[in-house]
Scaffold this active site. Structure first.
Site, PDB file in Angstrom:
ATOM      1  N   ARG A  58       0.846  -1.209   0.000  1.00  0.00           N
ATOM      2  CA  ARG A  58       0.000   0.000   0.000  1.00  0.00           C
ATOM      3  C   ARG A  58       0.879   1.257   0.000  1.00  0.00           C
ATOM      4  NH1 ARG A  58      -2.843  -3.755  -0.422  1.00  0.00           N
ATOM      5  NH2 ARG A  58      -2.552  -3.025  -2.533  1.00  0.00           N
ATOM      6  N   HIS A 106      -7.777   6.860  11.340  1.00  0.00           N
ATOM      7  CA  HIS A 106      -7.322   5.470  11.299  1.00  0.00           C
ATOM      8  C   HIS A 106      -5.821   5.330  11.079  1.00  0.00           C
ATOM      9  CE1 HIS A 106     -11.718   4.338  10.138  1.00  0.00           C
ATOM     10  NE2 HIS A 106     -11.572   4.575  11.418  1.00  0.00           N
ATOM     11  N   SER A 181     -18.596   4.575   2.800  1.00  0.00           N
ATOM     12  CA  SER A 181     -19.794   3.733   2.903  1.00  0.00           C
ATOM     13  C   SER A 181     -20.445   3.881   4.279  1.00  0.00           C
ATOM     14  CB  SER A 181     -19.411   2.265   2.681  1.00  0.00           C
ATOM     15  OG  SER A 181     -18.472   1.866   3.658  1.00  0.00           O
TER      16      SER A 181
HETATM   17  P1  NAD Z   1     -15.394   1.870   1.836  1.00  0.00           P
HETATM   18  O1  NAD Z   1     -14.611   1.083   0.831  1.00  0.00           O
HETATM   19  O2  NAD Z   1     -16.199   1.119   2.830  1.00  0.00           O
HETATM   20  O3  NAD Z   1     -16.402   2.819   1.035  1.00  0.00           O
HETATM   21  C1  NAD Z   1     -16.010   3.549  -0.087  1.00  0.00           C
HETATM   22  C2  NAD Z   1     -17.151   4.453  -0.505  1.00  0.00           C
HETATM   23  O4  NAD Z   1     -16.673   5.289  -1.540  1.00  0.00           O
HETATM   24  C3  NAD Z   1     -18.388   3.720  -1.051  1.00  0.00           C
HETATM   25  O5  NAD Z   1     -19.545   4.246  -0.445  1.00  0.00           O
HETATM   26  C4  NAD Z   1     -18.352   4.023  -2.546  1.00  0.00           C
HETATM   27  O6  NAD Z   1     -19.650   4.158  -3.114  1.00  0.00           O
HETATM   28  C5  NAD Z   1     -17.631   5.350  -2.566  1.00  0.00           C
HETATM   29  N1  NAD Z   1     -16.916   5.624  -3.811  1.00  0.00           N
HETATM   30  C6  NAD Z   1     -16.321   4.781  -4.674  1.00  0.00           C
HETATM   31  N2  NAD Z   1     -15.741   5.456  -5.675  1.00  0.00           N
HETATM   32  C7  NAD Z   1     -15.970   6.772  -5.428  1.00  0.00           C
HETATM   33  C8  NAD Z   1     -15.597   7.974  -6.076  1.00  0.00           C
HETATM   34  N3  NAD Z   1     -14.869   7.980  -7.200  1.00  0.00           N
HETATM   35  N4  NAD Z   1     -15.992   9.137  -5.525  1.00  0.00           N
HETATM   36  C9  NAD Z   1     -16.717   9.183  -4.383  1.00  0.00           C
HETATM   37  N5  NAD Z   1     -17.097   8.072  -3.720  1.00  0.00           N
HETATM   38  C10 NAD Z   1     -16.715   6.887  -4.236  1.00  0.00           C
HETATM   39  O7  NAD Z   1     -14.386   2.854   2.532  1.00  0.00           O
HETATM   40  P2  NAD Z   1     -14.542   3.767   3.834  1.00  0.00           P
HETATM   41  O8  NAD Z   1     -15.969   4.147   4.018  1.00  0.00           O
HETATM   42  O9  NAD Z   1     -13.478   4.768   3.768  1.00  0.00           O
HETATM   43  O10 NAD Z   1     -14.243   2.836   5.099  1.00  0.00           O
HETATM   44  C11 NAD Z   1     -13.467   1.744   5.200  1.00  0.00           C
HETATM   45  C12 NAD Z   1     -12.030   1.868   5.680  1.00  0.00           C
HETATM   46  O11 NAD Z   1     -11.238   1.818   4.536  1.00  0.00           O
HETATM   47  C13 NAD Z   1     -11.570   3.113   6.361  1.00  0.00           C
HETATM   48  O12 NAD Z   1     -11.222   2.754   7.634  1.00  0.00           O
HETATM   49  C14 NAD Z   1     -10.273   3.534   5.631  1.00  0.00           C
HETATM   50  O13 NAD Z   1      -9.223   3.665   6.565  1.00  0.00           O
HETATM   51  C15 NAD Z   1      -9.959   2.374   4.784  1.00  0.00           C
HETATM   52  N6  NAD Z   1      -9.337   2.590   3.469  1.00  0.00           N
HETATM   53  C16 NAD Z   1      -8.491   3.635   3.221  1.00  0.00           C
HETATM   54  C17 NAD Z   1      -7.935   3.806   1.960  1.00  0.00           C
HETATM   55  C18 NAD Z   1      -7.018   4.956   1.736  1.00  0.00           C
HETATM   56  O14 NAD Z   1      -6.315   5.371   2.639  1.00  0.00           O
HETATM   57  N7  NAD Z   1      -7.029   5.545   0.518  1.00  0.00           N
HETATM   58  C19 NAD Z   1      -8.247   2.924   0.930  1.00  0.00           C
HETATM   59  C20 NAD Z   1      -9.108   1.857   1.201  1.00  0.00           C
HETATM   60  C21 NAD Z   1      -9.640   1.718   2.482  1.00  0.00           C
END
Ligand code: NAD
Length: 237
Positions: A58, A106, A181
């Site tokens: 990552r 987080h 989400s």
């Molecule tokens: P999640 O994967 O549960 O939800 C992602 C949300 O983003 C969904 O509701 C989806 O519909 C929406 N989405 C997808 N593409 C999109 C776009 N282009 N524009 C706007 N919205 C879009 O992720 P979450 O709610 O952040 O929670 C889960 C955990 O995932 C968190 O604790 C976080 O730390 C972690 N996470 C972080 C990263 C990162 O740091 N970039 C990446 C993946 C997961």
């Protein structure tokens, strides 16, 4: 005149258009990795090498991606508003886009800490090291002699920054939620602390579990959704 406050709660969706997978969409990270196999203390105990490898990948991936227009638009809000970004993301794209006040709920991918230490209860006092995009492996030790671990909050662990986030949301004039989400608590419950007259904007292309009469759902991806949001707040000012 005092500037209005905007609190932004961001999730994996804000970074999706930079090329970082979300957790729960199809092709999301969890398709190949069950949360309980990667992001728990139990996983760390049973499969330290696998967990380190997951976060090393990552971190490497993060080095090769850039903030997108949504991160930049959120940073740009600071021209007119007092902005605080509360992010569930462990990436550093809000920082790199120029946001100046960021609460990482987080943890942070580019940081590590000893797996045991007196600091475990309070991230503020913890011995946290910035390692940039470098990998860590079994045997990499902190100055206190303990194994280094990713500075991230795993499922089942406390979220030390939640109090700061609650304070921020309680005091905000506008609450903007982007790309989450709302499946992970306590972040998902933060909107409840917004004042009764605070508008809550949600930018997410999918249906949401959030049911609140203050909510305005902008059903778009983060980049175009931010443009719509800017228009809406400019018109309402
Ligand atoms: P999640 O994967 O549960 O939800 C992602 C949300 O983003 C969904 O509701 C989806 O519909 C929406 N989405 C997808 N593409 C999109 C776009 N282009 N524009 C706007 N919205 C879009 O992720 P979450 O709610 O952040 O929670 C889960 C955990 O995932 C968190 O604790 C976080 O730390 C972690 N996470 C972080 C990263 C990162 O740091 N970039 C990446 C993946 C997961």
């Amino acid at each position: 005149m005092k500037r209005k406050k905007i609190a932004v709660l961001s999730g994996a969706g804000v970074s999706a258009e930079s090329g970082i997978s979300t957790f729960r969409d199809s092709n999301g990270l969890w398709e190949n990795h069950k949360p309980e196999e990667i992001a728990t203390l139990q996983a760390w105990k049973n499969n330290m090498d696998g967990v380190l490898d997951f976060y090393n990948k990552r971190r490497k991936e993060l080095q090769n991606v850039r903030p997108n227009e949504a991160h930049l638009a959120i940073a740009g809000l600071e021209k007119d508003y007092d902005v605080c970004v509360i992010t569930q993301n462990i990436d550093n794209l809000h920082e790199r886009a120029g946001s100046s006040k960021i609460i990482h709920l987080h943890g942070e991918l580019t940081k590590v800490r000893p797996e045991q230490g007196v600091y475990e209860k309070d991230f503020g006092l913890m011995e946290v090291f910035d390692i940039g995009y470098a990998p860590i492996v079994r045997g990499d030790l902190a100055p206190n002699g303990k194994q280094l671990r990713p500075h991230v909050v795993w499922f089942g662990e406390a979220v030390p920054n939640i109090e700061k986030a609650i304070e921020t949301v309680s005091a905000t004039d506008i609450f903007l939620i982007v790309g989450t989400s709302l499946a992970v608590y306590p972040a998902a419950g933060l909107y409840r602390y917004a004042r009764f007259d605070t508008p809550i904007y949600l930018i997410d292309p999918k249906d949401t579990v959030l049911k609140d009469k203050r909510m305005i759902h902008i059903r778009e991806k983060a980049v175009t959704g931010m443009q719509t949001f800017m228009k809406m707040i400019n018109e309402s000012e």
